[in-house]
Scaffold this motif. Sequence first.
Motif, PDB file in Angstrom:
ATOM      1  N   PHE A  20       0.831  -1.203   0.000  1.00  0.00           N
ATOM      2  CA  PHE A  20       0.000   0.000   0.000  1.00  0.00           C
ATOM      3  C   PHE A  20       0.865   1.252   0.000  1.00  0.00           C
ATOM      4  O   PHE A  20       0.626   2.193  -0.766  1.00  0.00           O
ATOM      5  CB  PHE A  20      -0.940   0.001   1.213  1.00  0.00           C
ATOM      6  N   LEU A  21       1.893   1.282   0.843  1.00  0.00           N
ATOM      7  CA  LEU A  21       2.763   2.453   0.918  1.00  0.00           C
ATOM      8  C   LEU A  21       3.532   2.681  -0.384  1.00  0.00           C
ATOM      9  O   LEU A  21       3.739   3.825  -0.795  1.00  0.00           O
ATOM     10  CB  LEU A  21       3.736   2.319   2.088  1.00  0.00           C
ATOM     11  N   ARG A  24       1.045   4.141  -2.790  1.00  0.00           N
ATOM     12  CA  ARG A  24       0.760   5.528  -2.365  1.00  0.00           C
ATOM     13  C   ARG A  24       1.906   6.445  -2.787  1.00  0.00           C
ATOM     14  O   ARG A  24       1.684   7.545  -3.280  1.00  0.00           O
ATOM     15  CB  ARG A  24       0.572   5.538  -0.846  1.00  0.00           C
ATOM     16  N   TYR A  25       3.147   6.002  -2.587  1.00  0.00           N
ATOM     17  CA  TYR A  25       4.318   6.787  -2.961  1.00  0.00           C
ATOM     18  C   TYR A  25       4.364   7.010  -4.481  1.00  0.00           C
ATOM     19  O   TYR A  25       4.557   8.131  -4.952  1.00  0.00           O
ATOM     20  CB  TYR A  25       5.596   6.091  -2.485  1.00  0.00           C
ATOM     21  N   SER A  27       1.974   6.983  -6.556  1.00  0.00           N
ATOM     22  CA  SER A  27       0.811   7.726  -7.056  1.00  0.00           C
ATOM     23  C   SER A  27       1.024   9.235  -7.123  1.00  0.00           C
ATOM     24  O   SER A  27       0.322   9.930  -7.852  1.00  0.00           O
ATOM     25  CB  SER A  27      -0.419   7.430  -6.197  1.00  0.00           C
ATOM     26  N   TYR A  63      -8.003  -0.039  -2.896  1.00  0.00           N
ATOM     27  CA  TYR A  63      -6.953   0.943  -2.625  1.00  0.00           C
ATOM     28  C   TYR A  63      -7.575   2.266  -2.179  1.00  0.00           C
ATOM     29  O   TYR A  63      -7.120   2.868  -1.212  1.00  0.00           O
ATOM     30  CB  TYR A  63      -6.102   1.124  -3.883  1.00  0.00           C
ATOM     31  N   GLU A  64      -8.622   2.699  -2.868  1.00  0.00           N
ATOM     32  CA  GLU A  64      -9.266   3.974  -2.516  1.00  0.00           C
ATOM     33  C   GLU A  64      -9.867   3.934  -1.115  1.00  0.00           C
ATOM     34  O   GLU A  64      -9.803   4.921  -0.385  1.00  0.00           O
ATOM     35  CB  GLU A  64     -10.333   4.350  -3.550  1.00  0.00           C
ATOM     36  N   VAL A  67      -6.992   4.481   1.221  1.00  0.00           N
ATOM     37  CA  VAL A  67      -6.564   5.878   1.228  1.00  0.00           C
ATOM     38  C   VAL A  67      -7.517   6.699   2.103  1.00  0.00           C
ATOM     39  O   VAL A  67      -7.077   7.487   2.946  1.00  0.00           O
ATOM     40  CB  VAL A  67      -6.487   6.458  -0.207  1.00  0.00           C
ATOM     41  N   PRO A  75       1.265  10.687   0.664  1.00  0.00           N
ATOM     42  CA  PRO A  75       1.972   9.956  -0.390  1.00  0.00           C
ATOM     43  C   PRO A  75       3.462   9.744  -0.098  1.00  0.00           C
ATOM     44  O   PRO A  75       4.042   8.765  -0.537  1.00  0.00           O
ATOM     45  CB  PRO A  75       1.777  10.830  -1.627  1.00  0.00           C
ATOM     46  N   HIS A  77       4.761   9.079   2.851  1.00  0.00           N
ATOM     47  CA  HIS A  77       4.883   8.386   4.138  1.00  0.00           C
ATOM     48  C   HIS A  77       6.029   7.367   4.117  1.00  0.00           C
ATOM     49  O   HIS A  77       6.831   7.308   5.055  1.00  0.00           O
ATOM     50  CB  HIS A  77       3.556   7.701   4.467  1.00  0.00           C
TER      51      HIS A  77
END
Length: 120
Positions: A20-21, A24-25, A27, A63-64, A67, A75, A77
């Motif tokens: 997930f991280l 997120r990164y 994205s 995923y959403e 978030v 993003p 993190h």
Amino acid sequence: MAEPSSARRPVPLIESELYFLIARYLSAGPCRRAAQVLVQELEQYQLLPKRLDWEGNEHNRSYEELVLSNKHVAPDHLLQICERIGPMLDKEIPPSISRVTSLLGAGRQSLLRTAKGTLI
């Protein structure tokens, strides 16, 4: 196409959170298409952290949904975590060359070093 072996075994929570991280990164940077593909695969193979209901049953999340339920996770993190690991480790187990921090270091510069000098 064969299904990845990771989709057949239960994924530890820390691994799901790392996926997930990473998504997120990606994205928020220049690799947004890579993030989209990663998110599709994470959802397809149900590799994202699951939600527990009040009875302890697990439920898949998109995923959403992750978030939205983790608004405190920016993003960058994962980058912030990586930036903090080196200095924290350096206080406990000094590297052979101070002020040189790399995620790719080896030996006494490795983030996987131990007090005995051996790698995990």
